[in-house]
Motif scaffolding. Structure first.
Motif, PDB file in Angstrom:
ATOM      1  N   LEU A  32     -36.265  30.380  -1.886  1.00  0.00           N
ATOM      2  CA  LEU A  32     -37.295  29.686  -2.653  1.00  0.00           C
ATOM      3  C   LEU A  32     -36.994  29.760  -4.146  1.00  0.00           C
ATOM      4  O   LEU A  32     -37.072  28.748  -4.857  1.00  0.00           O
ATOM      5  CB  LEU A  32     -38.677  30.267  -2.354  1.00  0.00           C
TER       6      LEU A  32
ATOM      7  N   PRO B 102     -47.651  27.961   0.880  1.00  0.00           N
ATOM      8  CA  PRO B 102     -46.664  28.567  -0.022  1.00  0.00           C
ATOM      9  C   PRO B 102     -46.463  30.068   0.195  1.00  0.00           C
ATOM     10  O   PRO B 102     -45.351  30.566   0.022  1.00  0.00           O
ATOM     11  CB  PRO B 102     -47.199  28.267  -1.418  1.00  0.00           C
TER      12      PRO B 102
ATOM     13  N   VAL C 247     -38.580  27.922   4.592  1.00  0.00           N
ATOM     14  CA  VAL C 247     -39.192  27.853   3.266  1.00  0.00           C
ATOM     15  C   VAL C 247     -39.699  26.440   3.002  1.00  0.00           C
ATOM     16  O   VAL C 247     -40.849  26.238   2.596  1.00  0.00           O
ATOM     17  CB  VAL C 247     -38.184  28.275   2.164  1.00  0.00           C
TER      18      VAL C 247
ATOM     19  N   GLU D 237     -42.613  25.413   5.539  1.00  0.00           N
ATOM     20  CA  GLU D 237     -43.890  26.045   5.197  1.00  0.00           C
ATOM     21  C   GLU D 237     -44.444  25.495   3.886  1.00  0.00           C
ATOM     22  O   GLU D 237     -45.639  25.230   3.775  1.00  0.00           O
ATOM     23  CB  GLU D 237     -43.739  27.572   5.116  1.00  0.00           C
ATOM     24  N   PHE D 238     -43.587  25.316   2.902  1.00  0.00           N
ATOM     25  CA  PHE D 238     -44.036  24.771   1.617  1.00  0.00           C
ATOM     26  C   PHE D 238     -44.547  23.345   1.798  1.00  0.00           C
ATOM     27  O   PHE D 238     -45.590  22.974   1.259  1.00  0.00           O
ATOM     28  CB  PHE D 238     -42.888  24.816   0.599  1.00  0.00           C
TER      29      PHE D 238
ATOM     30  N   ALA E  45     -40.326  18.120  -3.374  1.00  0.00           N
ATOM     31  CA  ALA E  45     -41.598  18.210  -2.667  1.00  0.00           C
ATOM     32  C   ALA E  45     -41.665  17.175  -1.550  1.00  0.00           C
ATOM     33  O   ALA E  45     -42.143  17.471  -0.445  1.00  0.00           O
ATOM     34  CB  ALA E  45     -42.758  18.024  -3.639  1.00  0.00           C
TER      35      ALA E  45
ATOM     36  N   ALA F 237     -44.053  30.482   2.861  1.00  0.00           N
ATOM     37  CA  ALA F 237     -42.734  30.065   2.384  1.00  0.00           C
ATOM     38  C   ALA F 237     -42.055  31.222   1.655  1.00  0.00           C
ATOM     39  O   ALA F 237     -40.868  31.489   1.866  1.00  0.00           O
ATOM     40  CB  ALA F 237     -42.855  28.857   1.464  1.00  0.00           C
TER      41      ALA F 237
ATOM     42  N   ALA G  88     -39.630  18.401   1.288  1.00  0.00           N
ATOM     43  CA  ALA G  88     -40.311  19.486   1.996  1.00  0.00           C
ATOM     44  C   ALA G  88     -41.382  18.942   2.933  1.00  0.00           C
ATOM     45  O   ALA G  88     -41.500  19.383   4.078  1.00  0.00           O
ATOM     46  CB  ALA G  88     -40.932  20.472   1.001  1.00  0.00           C
TER      47      ALA G  88
END
Length: 108
Positions: free
Chosen positions: A59, A48, A39, A42-43, A2, A51, A5
């Motif tokens: 994903l 989400p 992915v 965007e996440f 996370a 993503a 991301a």
């Protein structure tokens, strides 16, 4: 993952590198993993749903890698090699069809 991301989304917002896939940049045809960077961007940007639309296979693969230490990895390796190859091959073909449709190269 996370944190990575969110970091990728922040870096991308500051400096959009454009198309990162060499195959798509040269030929215009996406590879099965095209959209993988999107992915995470965007996440990490808190979108989400976008993503998932960018590349559901990438994903799902990222989620599987993240969950592997919790026992999912041992279940994967317990499968017969032929079964693993079939699952991966099916996922790659499905992903390629998804990318072709997403980018308007596959008229359905």
């Amino acid at each position: 993952m996370a944190i990575a991301a969110v970091g990728a989304a922040w870096i991308h917002r500051a400096n959009d590198p454009g198309v990162l896939c060499p195959l798509r940049a040269i030929t215009g045809v996406p590879c099965p993993l095209c959209g993988g960077t999107t992915v995470f961007i965007e996440f990490g940007s808190g979108r989400p749903a976008r993503a998932v639309l960018a590349n559901p296979v990438a994903l799902a693969g990222a989620i599987a890698v993240a969950l592997a230490p919790l026992g999912l990895g041992s279940r994967w390796w317990a499968l017969q090699p032929r079964t693993r190859a079939w699952v991966l091959g099916t996922a790659l073909v499905g992903s390629e069809l998804w990318q072709l449709a997403r980018l308007g190269l596959l008229r359905v």
